[in-house]
Motif scaffolding. Structure first.
Motif, PDB file in Angstrom:
ATOM      1  N   PRO A 168     -23.840  11.224  57.037  1.00 58.91           N
ATOM      2  CA  PRO A 168     -24.829  10.293  56.473  1.00 58.91           C
ATOM      3  C   PRO A 168     -25.871   9.825  57.484  1.00 58.91           C
ATOM      4  O   PRO A 168     -27.064   9.795  57.178  1.00 58.91           O
ATOM      5  CB  PRO A 168     -23.977   9.127  55.967  1.00 58.91           C
ATOM      6  CG  PRO A 168     -22.647   9.282  56.582  1.00 58.91           C
ATOM      7  CD  PRO A 168     -22.473  10.702  56.919  1.00 58.91           C
ATOM      8  N   GLY A 177     -29.112  11.567  56.918  1.00 58.13           N
ATOM      9  CA  GLY A 177     -29.772  10.540  56.128  1.00 58.13           C
ATOM     10  C   GLY A 177     -30.906   9.854  56.853  1.00 58.13           C
ATOM     11  O   GLY A 177     -31.988   9.641  56.284  1.00 58.13           O
ATOM     12  N   GLN A 214     -35.877   7.524  46.471  1.00 58.42           N
ATOM     13  CA  GLN A 214     -35.159   8.285  47.505  1.00 58.42           C
ATOM     14  C   GLN A 214     -34.675   7.368  48.610  1.00 58.42           C
ATOM     15  O   GLN A 214     -33.548   7.474  49.086  1.00 58.42           O
ATOM     16  CB  GLN A 214     -36.081   9.340  48.115  1.00 58.42           C
ATOM     17  CG  GLN A 214     -36.127  10.622  47.336  1.00 58.42           C
ATOM     18  CD  GLN A 214     -36.820  11.736  48.112  1.00 58.42           C
ATOM     19  OE1 GLN A 214     -36.830  11.743  49.338  1.00 58.42           O
ATOM     20  NE2 GLN A 214     -37.398  12.664  47.383  1.00 58.42           N
ATOM     21  N   PHE A 240     -31.768   5.454  47.456  1.00 60.01           N
ATOM     22  CA  PHE A 240     -30.605   6.360  47.425  1.00 60.01           C
ATOM     23  C   PHE A 240     -30.032   6.526  48.831  1.00 60.01           C
ATOM     24  O   PHE A 240     -28.826   6.483  49.051  1.00 60.01           O
ATOM     25  CB  PHE A 240     -31.024   7.712  46.846  1.00 60.01           C
ATOM     26  CG  PHE A 240     -30.166   8.872  47.286  1.00 60.01           C
ATOM     27  CD1 PHE A 240     -30.647   9.809  48.208  1.00 60.01           C
ATOM     28  CD2 PHE A 240     -28.877   9.028  46.813  1.00 60.01           C
ATOM     29  CE1 PHE A 240     -29.860  10.878  48.611  1.00 60.01           C
ATOM     30  CE2 PHE A 240     -28.090  10.096  47.226  1.00 60.01           C
ATOM     31  CZ  PHE A 240     -28.591  11.030  48.131  1.00 60.01           C
ATOM     32  N   SER A 273     -26.410   5.609  50.304  1.00 54.87           N
ATOM     33  CA  SER A 273     -25.531   6.690  50.764  1.00 54.87           C
ATOM     34  C   SER A 273     -25.061   6.503  52.194  1.00 54.87           C
ATOM     35  O   SER A 273     -24.017   7.019  52.575  1.00 54.87           O
ATOM     36  CB  SER A 273     -26.261   8.036  50.690  1.00 54.87           C
ATOM     37  OG  SER A 273     -26.740   8.248  49.407  1.00 54.87           O
ATOM     38  N   LYS A 329     -19.841   9.730  43.386  1.00 47.32           N
ATOM     39  CA  LYS A 329     -21.237   9.542  43.776  1.00 47.32           C
ATOM     40  C   LYS A 329     -21.417   9.822  45.267  1.00 47.32           C
ATOM     41  O   LYS A 329     -22.357  10.498  45.680  1.00 47.32           O
ATOM     42  CB  LYS A 329     -21.631   8.104  43.463  1.00 47.32           C
ATOM     43  CG  LYS A 329     -23.128   7.895  43.372  1.00 47.32           C
ATOM     44  CD  LYS A 329     -23.446   6.496  42.857  1.00 47.32           C
ATOM     45  CE  LYS A 329     -23.841   5.672  44.044  1.00 47.32           C
ATOM     46  NZ  LYS A 329     -24.321   4.398  43.977  1.00 47.32           N
ATOM     47  N   ILE A 330     -20.493   9.311  46.066  1.00 45.96           N
ATOM     48  CA  ILE A 330     -20.612   9.498  47.510  1.00 45.96           C
ATOM     49  C   ILE A 330     -20.440  10.974  47.879  1.00 45.96           C
ATOM     50  O   ILE A 330     -21.148  11.500  48.737  1.00 45.96           O
ATOM     51  CB  ILE A 330     -19.588   8.617  48.256  1.00 45.96           C
ATOM     52  CG1 ILE A 330     -20.005   7.148  48.154  1.00 45.96           C
ATOM     53  CG2 ILE A 330     -19.456   9.013  49.719  1.00 45.96           C
ATOM     54  CD1 ILE A 330     -21.341   6.828  48.773  1.00 45.96           C
ATOM     55  N   SER A 335     -23.567  12.580  47.183  1.00 47.90           N
ATOM     56  CA  SER A 335     -24.579  12.156  48.161  1.00 47.90           C
ATOM     57  C   SER A 335     -24.437  12.913  49.468  1.00 47.90           C
ATOM     58  O   SER A 335     -25.431  13.367  50.038  1.00 47.90           O
ATOM     59  CB  SER A 335     -24.458  10.661  48.455  1.00 47.90           C
ATOM     60  OG  SER A 335     -24.621   9.916  47.288  1.00 47.90           O
ATOM     61  N   GLU A 340     -25.749  16.283  49.036  1.00 46.54           N
ATOM     62  CA  GLU A 340     -27.204  16.311  48.934  1.00 46.54           C
ATOM     63  C   GLU A 340     -27.831  16.112  50.315  1.00 46.54           C
ATOM     64  O   GLU A 340     -28.848  16.734  50.654  1.00 46.54           O
ATOM     65  CB  GLU A 340     -27.683  15.232  47.963  1.00 46.54           C
ATOM     66  CG  GLU A 340     -29.137  15.428  47.572  1.00 46.54           C
ATOM     67  CD  GLU A 340     -29.617  14.423  46.533  1.00 46.54           C
ATOM     68  OE1 GLU A 340     -28.784  13.711  45.943  1.00 46.54           O
ATOM     69  OE2 GLU A 340     -30.842  14.361  46.331  1.00 46.54           O
TER      70      GLU A 340
END
Lengths: 420, 854, 158
Positions: A346, A350, A373, A376, A380, B100-101, B104, B107
């Motif tokens: 992440p 991220g 985004q 999101f 996340s 969901k995680i 994520s 993604e």
């Protein structure tokens, strides 16, 4: 006026020299500790003072010391986290350049309490003068017998070394700091086990911040009750605040905790250049910004946490109404992107995604979907990343989006920055 | 104590109190031992929890964040791969938040991961593909520029090629290289988005080339260069088989596309090796497409070999030997390669005994003479037919006479795993350094031949007999004693260096004595050999021995007369040394070689050449042309590895299948069939028409196979049973073995040793194009300081000269190498290494001289 | 490896219970003695410390103050983090680029100047701040930059 405690030496030239430091009463606390306290009693004293760590997490120092196992035959290590990389923060640098001995003396007191014979002071590599001053101070302390074997004729021996950083913000994270000392890439480690049980070289280790150590000689000299009498009950003791950004009087301020952020900025730091505050980052860029309307929040651990932010490193960065929040938020995300250690998905992926979107948006090429985004991404990264760096990136962006969404929208709709 | 406690009998037979923990996962009540991870508990319930960075054997990382699950009472989602279970814990792996995680995280990975599927090797077996399909969103919202490390794939060495853009930073490759293989060649550079895995200055030139990093890579970042672009996984026909190289017995999956060998991999949950292989097993199997194959029977007439039919070949053999009833077995001998299957070897020794009435049979060119008298005592109850992993849980492990890292790399990986429980229990003694030395409780450099003395000193020390101080052996013994005395379990692993050296027999006898002493002291002892050939143990169990029948049974045992129809010869036979001597003296009429190449392998070239030129008839049954076939009178082309199925017994005493992947080439036949047909040519029906029948027959005769049928040899193979106490009883009055003759060092000579190098095994691996690409020629290795003292540099061409002969090679200098020792690998036939050695002398003293002609 | 450097590394090794810990200090010492951290010096350090080469390579690449590419005689590092950003670091960056005729991350052709943007230097109350090699220069402005550059490479008299 508030009594100056740490600032007393910081504002007196020459205190980095041990002769001046001693003449002003330095190293007496160490003698007191060695003569009058057992390690257990010393831990109790610090627990009673309710001193909370000044590095950012605010964990009660005495409680942390108590986690070191009493019956271990492994060496016990002490580390000073002088990596001070949190943007907006310069208090530890001031201490190291101008009053390194108070930190050394504090470290010796801590070492005695936990039974450590060796400590490393991790100083960020950019702090050339600090490193020089601390190395000299250590040399002086050895010569005077405050370091080495049988200090002041007691059974307590201790060696202290500087370990130089080389440019990595993540080393401020305590387990990454340990990895760095061990010669590895500075990536945070799994917890548990916690450092107090298995830290440096898998041995019990206590890590405290520079400023935290600086209070210990004072607590020993003047007592836990004295310390607790300053500031609110949950966050006792004096505090160094670093004021910077668009204020008229940037600098280091020593104030009791609990003072309102508004008072700090408007009264002590002289207010902003433009005359109006837009927002203030209260505790280094990891701390979500506080918009002007919430500026009456008390500057202490608990009040700021309740307000959805944190005291952190007490790096207070002020934005006036000419500042562009989007630009600041973009720069902050870029910072976290560059300083991410790269370990977990992440934060590594991220932060990069968010930085790319923000740069484009800030330059005027954003779309409304970009805001979805970014939200999101905040969702996340927060709570899923391996360490607090990812959380900080998501948290700080989230606050900017929450309080200043219309600035983002204006960048998108107007195709440019409305402030420049 | 909280939770249920249960007494459980573990595989090792130890009883212990195991604290059980009760928790709930997805509303299912689960009962698992304390210390189990939430992930493991969930997987055991059949609950799928996705992971990238988690790998059972590797240290925990918790960096990919795919396994985050909800645990009641915890504010944040917790990584299941590092969270131990606790009593009363309530875990939810299928909530909306968890889903969901997961989506994520995927993604986020896909934001920068290039959508290379159409051109990526991994497509079809890619964990990222699988996970996105299972847990990911169908669309990616990322529209900005992807991070690109390089537009081209980067070759890191001859077999590993790397696409950095695809890497998802799971760190499995780095961890397996450090923790399992121990090479520490891979690492991670830069930070943040620039993080990339790589070798030192982007090269893996000097790594092991084992390819385990490629095997564990979940995506197509690390790729196998020989396999790249060759096939899609769904095109491949897979055959599970056993590695033909060393005795570790790794399970391989050989994949072919349209009949062409495409790649070799391994199944994670199968075999002693699990997900790992070494460079030889992974990349050396292409040897089956190399070398000079013999495709038809050949007969020497008037000095030249010419192709003949099988009938002509058998007829020529019959004609030369004459009437089967009048065969003089004492003038006939046979030598079989320990890489043949059990079935083939069983029929071989049956043929030699029943058709040619001889016990003159052997299965190795390389061992010292006399060892066969000492072996039976060790292959009875003392030989532990159990998984190596179990043996490595012992309180004390001694590895003697093996360069494990080179000879048995995957066994080295398991030993390294055992070090994590505490290195202080492992002791290694060998001529050459191994990678385990550094972390072991102690290591000793000793010349081959000194193993006997080491074991004897250890036995004496445990017996309380005072010995003269004998540094460094004595010091090493004292260190072992300190550990072994308090050990409840002791494992001994014996390597082939011990078998080569002249005092091998004494070493084995002392070994038996030591083990009996430890047993007497109430310790549980286990022995395994670390063979460097895949079926050496099988050859012995099948009775390819001059003094024993199958199952280590004595010559003359009645059961064989009943089984075979008539009694086999009872006169003890000659081993390879005596056979060759007799050949050289003109006393042998025929030598039958099955897959053996003594001209290259026997440690005395002069003797071999004399022997083969003097023997009456040389018959060679083999797949490849060699220096030996060049001398043969009759050549019978046999199937090569992969062209016939059969069983082999690895070091663990485990029977595993070698399965065919193609038909024998040309006119070659299955080896067992040839042997039967030879029998037929001599009017003898050997009875076993198929390999299945052969198995059934020997399973009845070999005690360790009792109760085993071929159906039992599943994916995991089957352990043979512990045999009864063997041997002729403990030898008494064993003399203290002499110290080896190190005085040679005074004249400046080095002691030359040989064996497998890390990239080759035996004599077939050099037929592999891939392995030859990595190490294509021989070399001599000595210590760095030694080389410098001789005025030589890395890479210099030198002459290595013994009293018998010399050879020319390149020099390698190795800082870890002991002084006074030189090593030349025995894997390169053209090097004619055995010209330097003479029978009975090992190691052999040599000079190393610069080659001025170079 | 230079004998003097070797001695200094060995001295620092004694501060730590493991040899691996000395990797970072060894690299700093090597850099201070003028070495560019790539190739042979990394192997020499790995050899001296008896650690795998890759560990030395990893550490070198992780930290921004360890250089494996050449850096100019004067490394100008301008802070662009929030406090300095709010105090006009952006126009100062432009000014530096314009004066030196190079972009951020580049080195002048004569090898004298390398210009990089860096993160917070811990001197936020005297923003904008830059470092030249190890020395801090605080309260910067376009004029003070001009003065600084003139001092570092004095222009020849007209």
């Amino acid at each position: 006026m508030y009594e100056k405690i740490l600032l007393k030496n910081l504002e007196t030239p020459g205190c980095h020299d041990i002769r001046t430091y001693e003449a002003r009463g330095g190293y007496k606390a160490l003698a007191t500790v060695l003569n009058d306290y057992s390690p257990g009693e010393l831990i109790e004293l610090v627990k009673r003072s309710n001193l909370r760590g000044r590095g950012g997490a605010g964990f009660p120092t005495g409680v942390k010391w108590g986690f070191v196992p009493k019956d271990t035959d492994k060496p016990i290590y002490l580390c000073c986290n002088s990596d001070e990389g949190e943007p907006g923060t310069f208090k530890d640098r001031a201490l190291m350049e101008k009053d390194p001995h108070v930190m050394i003396e504090g470290m010796l007191i801590a070492a005695y309490a936990i039974g450590s014979e060796i400590s490393y002071n991790y100083i960020r590599g950019e702090y050339t003068l600090s490193i020089e001053r601390v190395e000299t101070a250590l040399h002086q302390a050895y010569e005077r017998g405050f370091l080495g074997k049988n200090i002041l004729g007691s059974d307590f021996s201790h060696d202290m070394y500087v370990h130089k950083g080389a440019g990595a913000y993540i080393c401020g994270e305590e387990t990454a700091l340990l990895e760095s000392i061990e010669g590895r890439r500075a990536q945070p480690k799994l917890k548990p086990p916690f450092p107090a049980v298995a830290g440096l070289y898998e041995c019990p280790t206590i890590i405290n911040n520079t400023e935290t150590f600086a209070y210990l000689p004072h607590i020993v000299e003047r007592g836990a009750e004295w310390f607790r009498s300053i500031g609110p009950e949950g966050s006792p003791g004096p505090k160094l605040y670093c004021l910077s950004g668009q204020v008229k009087k940037p600098g280091l301020y020593e104030l009791p905790m609990g003072i309102s952020l508004r008072e700090m900025v408007e009264d002590h730091a002289g207010g902003t250049h433009s005359g109006k505050v837009k927002a203030v980052i209260p505790g280094g860029v990891s701390a979500p910004l506080i918009p002007e309307c919430d500026l009456d929040v008390g500057m202490d651990f608990d009040s700021l946490a309740a307000a959805g932010s944190m005291l952190g490193s007490a790096g207070v960065i002020v934005l006036d109404d000419t500042a562009c929040v989007v630009r600041v938020a973009t720069r902050i995300m870029e910072f976290f992107n560059l300083e991410s250690c790269g370990k977990c998905t992440p934060c590594r992926e991220g932060n990069d995604w968010a930085a790319k979107v923000l740069r484009r948006l800030e330059a005027g090429n954003g779309r409304r979907e970009d805001l979805d985004q970014l939200e999101f991404l905040c969702d996340s990264i927060f709570g899923t990343s391996f360490c607090a760096l990812g959380d900080a990136a998501a948290w700080s962006l989230g606050a900017a989006l929450k309080h200043f969404r219309e600035e983002f929208e204006r960048h998108i709709d107007e195709g440019k920055c409305p402030f420049h | 104590m909280k939770g249920n406690a249960r007494f459980t009998e573990r595989e090792t037979g130890q009883e212990g109190l195991i604290h059980m923990v009760q928790l709930t996962i997805d509303d299912i009540a689960v009962d698992v031992p304390d210390g189990t991870l939430v992930l493991e508990a969930a997987l055991a319930q059949g609950i799928d929890v996705p992971t990238f960075c988690y790998q059972k054997r590797l240290s925990p990382l918790a960096s990919c964040r795919m396994c985050l699950v909800a645990i009641e009472g915890a504010a944040k989602l917790q990584p299941a791969c590092v969270t131990p279970v606790m009593d009363g814990m309530v875990v939810h792996t299928a909530t909306e938040q968890v889903a969901k995680i997961r989506a994520s995280m995927l993604e986020l990975l896909l934001a920068n991961h290039p959508l290379d599927c159409p051109i990526c090797d991994k497509s079809g077996e890619c964990e990222l593909q699988d996970m996105v399909f299972e847990y990911g969103a169908g669309v990616s919202r990322f529209h900005d520029e992807k991070r690109v490390f390089s537009g081209r794939d980067l070759p890191l060495n001859q077999v590993i090629i790397f696409n950095s853009n695809r890497c998802i930073q799971c760190q499995r490759c780095v961890r397996i290289c450090e923790e399992v293989v121990g090479a520490v060649a891979l690492g991670t550079v830069e930070k943040g988005m620039d993080t990339a895995i790589t070798g030192f200055e982007n090269s893996l030139e000097s790594c092991d080339h084992c390819g385990n990093c490629i095997e564990v890579c979940p995506v197509g970042a690390l790729m196998s260069k020989p396999y790249r672009y060759k096939a899609r996984p769904w095109d491949l026909v897979e055959t599970d088989t056993t590695c033909p190289f060393c005795g570790t017995g790794c399970q391989l999956t050989v994949s072919a596309r349209d009949g062409q060998l495409a790649r070799v991999t391994s199944k994670y949950e199968t075999g002693v090796n699990g997900e790992t292989l070494c460079v030889k097993g992974r990349y050396g199997i292409d040897f089956i497409d190399g070398g000079d194959r013999i495709e038809t029977p050949l007969l020497r007439r008037n000095g030249t070999l010419s192709a003949v039919t099988w009938e002509e070949a058998y007829a020529a053999l019959r004609q030369h030997i004459g009437d089967p009833a009048a065969v003089n077995g004492s003038r006939i001998g046979g030598l079989a390669s320990p890489t043949q299957s059990c079935e083939t070897l069983y029929v071989f020794q049956k043929m030699m005994r029943m058709v040619f009435a001889t016990n003159n049979i052997d299965s190795s060119n390389r061992w010292a003479s006399g060892i066969y008298a000492a072996l039976p005592g060790l292959f009875g109850d003392l030989y532990a037919r159990r998984p190596l992993g179990e043996l490595l849980e012992a309180d004390c492990i001694l590895v003697i006479g093996s360069t494990v890292t080179d000879d048995n790399p995957v066994s080295d990986y398991l030993l390294r795993g055992s070090l994590r429980q505490g290195g202080s229990k492992l002791f290694l003694a060998s001529a050459r350094p191994s990678r385990l030395d550094r972390d072991a409780g102690g290591h000793l450099r000793l010349l081959p031949g000194d193993e006997a003395r080491l074991i004897a000193l250890l036995d004496n020390a445990l017996a309380g007999t005072a010995d003269e101080a004998d540094a460094p052996l004595g010091e090493f013994v004292q260190r072992i004693v300190a550990t072994i005395e308090s050990a409840a379990t002791v494992t001994l692993l014996i390597g082939v260096d011990l078998l080569r050296a002249p005092r091998a027999k004494a070493a084995l006898e002392w070994l038996e004595r030591l083990m009996r002493r430890l047993q007497g002291a109430g310790k549980r002892v286990a022995l395994q050999f670390l063979f460097d050939r895949c079926n050496q143990m099988g050859a012995w169990e099948m009775g390819v021995l001059p003094t024993r029948l199958p199952g280590w049974r004595s010559l003359g045992e009645a059961a064989f007369e009943r089984a075979w129809g008539k009694p086999p010869p009872s006169e003890p036979g000659a081993d390879v040394h005596t056979m060759l001597e007799r050949c050289a003296a003109g006393e042998m009429d025929m030598l039958y070689l099955l897959g053996s190449d003594p001209v290259a392998a026997y440690a005395d070239r002069d003797l071999v050449e004399k022997a083969l030129s003097s023997v009456g008839l040389l018959v060679v049954q083999a797949a490849y042309r060699s220096a030996t076939t060049a001398q043969a009178d009759i050549i019978l082309p046999g199937a090569a590895f992969g062209e016939e199925s059969g069983t082999v017994i690895g070091n663990q005493g485990r029977v595993q299948m070698i399965r065919e992947i193609r038909r024998p080439l040309g006119d070659a036949r299955r080896n067992m069939d040839i042997l039967r047909q030879v029998g037929e040519a001599f009017d003898c029906d050997l009875g076993v028409a198929t390999r299945q029948e052969a198995f059934t027959e020997f399973a009845r005769l070999v005690p360790s196979f009792h109760g085993l049928s071929l159906d039992d040899i599943g994916e995991a193979g089957a352990l043979t049973a512990a045999a009864p106490r063997g041997g002729d009883g403990e030898p008494d009055g064993l003399p203290m073995p002499a110290r080896s003759d190190g005085s040679r060092r005074d004249d400046g000579k080095l002691m030359l040793v040989t064996g497998d190098c890390g990239f080759h095994s035996g004599y077939v691996s050099e037929l592999s194009t891939t392995l030859s690409d990595i190490v294509g020629e021989s070399y001599v290795e000595i210590g760095l300081a030694e080389g410098q003292a001789l005025g030589l540099a890395q890479g210099d061409v030198v002459i290595v000269r013994s009293g018998r002969g010399e050879t020319r090679v390149r020099l390698r200098l190795n800082k870890q190498f002991p002084p006074g020792v030189a090593f030349i690998p025995e894997n390169f036939a053209k090097q004619n290494l055995n010209r330097l050695f003479s029978r009975g002398e090992y190691p052999c003293p040599v000079d190393i001289l610069p080659d001025h002609a170079a | 490896m230079d004998g003097d450097l070797k001695e200094r590394i060995e001295a620092i090794m004694s501060r730590y219970p493991t040899r691996r810990s000395a990797i970072m200090p060894a690299l700093c010492l090597a850099q201070e003695s003028g070495e560019l951290l790539r190739g042979k010096i990394l192997k020499d350090i790995a050899d001296l410390l008896e650690v795998p080469e890759i560990w030395v390579y990893e550490v070198t690449s992780f930290y921004s103050m360890l250089y494996s590419e050449p850096v100019g005689k004067f490394h100008i590092q301008l802070c662009t983090n929030v406090s300095c950003l709010l105090s006009r670091s952006t126009p100062l960056l432009e000014h530096l680029k314009q004066r030196l005729q190079i972009g951020a991350g580049e080195t002048t052709a004569d090898g004298l100047y390398t210009l990089t943007t860096v993160e917070c230097l811990g001197s936020c109350d005297t923003a904008p701040v830059l470092m030249v090699n190890e020395v801090y220069h605080e309260n910067m402005s376009e004029q003070r930059i001009d003065t600084l550059l003139d001092q570092l490479t004095p222009q020849p008299a007209a």
